[in-house]
Design an enzyme around this catalytic site. Structure first.
Site, short mmCIF file in Angstrom:
data_model
loop_
_atom_site.label_atom_id
_atom_site.label_comp_id
_atom_site.label_asym_id
_atom_site.label_seq_id
_atom_site.Cartn_x
_atom_site.Cartn_y
_atom_site.Cartn_z
N ASP A 8 0.88 -1.16 0.00
CA ASP A 8 0.00 0.00 0.00
C ASP A 8 0.92 1.22 0.00
OD1 ASP A 8 -2.35 1.62 0.35
OD2 ASP A 8 -1.81 1.79 2.47
N ASP A 10 0.15 5.14 1.01
CA ASP A 10 0.04 6.07 2.15
C ASP A 10 -0.02 5.31 3.47
OD1 ASP A 10 -0.03 8.35 0.45
OD2 ASP A 10 -2.14 7.94 0.03
#
Length: 181
Positions: A8, A10
């Site tokens: 992922d 952020d």
């Protein structure tokens, strides 16, 4: 087939300060560089799988996002000599119910079309339950949740909670050592 480390963005690759799209707001998370070096040395494919609804919300454009990702890749290449192999993103709102927004597996499916990925020997690093749900739905065995919260979803299997990327780096190094014995 190739093993893959899905990340992922952020909260995992960079600090999550809410809808990060400006280069000056992009700060790499501590421990990322060492982890990426080890994974690259172990021949992992390195992919980013990220929801970016800030585009649909009008906070930034796809061009802004691409500029940021180019900068991120350039910084990684300057520091490590390589960047991520590919970046996949979903620009949609949750209400659009698209197939690419995590926890759905559209971005993982796209990656599997682009690369010959061995999902059984791959893992996903995320900071939200939706990341773990995506990994599980895609039959990715390794699931690492970078979070301070407990996993309260009983349907999730084999989620390992980690506090830092340094901790994950130690786990990966130990796994490699055991495989070599």
């Amino acid at each position: 087939m190739q093993k893959c480390a899905f990340f992922d963005r952020d909260g995992v690759i960079n600090q999550d300060n809410g809808y990060v799209y400006k280069i000056e707001d992009f700060i790499f998370c501590d421990g990322l560089f060492g982890l990426l070096e080890t994974l690259k040395a172990q021949h992992y494919l390195l992919l980013v799988i990220t929801n970016q609804s800030g585009i649909a919300r009008g906070f930034y454009s796809e061009s802004d996002l691409n500029t940021l990702h180019c900068s991120m890749q350039e910084q990684l290449k300057a520091q490590l000599g390589f960047g991520f192999d590919r970046i996949y993103y979903c620009p949609h709102l949750p209400s659009e119910n698209c197939d690419c927004r995590k926890p759905k597996i559209g971005m993982i499916q796209a990656a599997c079309k682009d690369f010959d990925i061995d999902l059984a020997h791959s893992f996903f690093v995320g900071d939200k339950i939706t990341d773990m749900q995506c990994a599980q739905s895609a039959n990715i065995n390794g699931k690492f949740l970078l979070a301070d919260t407990q996993v309260n979803d009983n349907s999730l299997k084999n989620v390992q909670k980690i506090a830092t990327l340094h901790q994950l780096h130690s786990i990966i190094r130990n796994l490699t050592f055991k495989e070599q014995e």
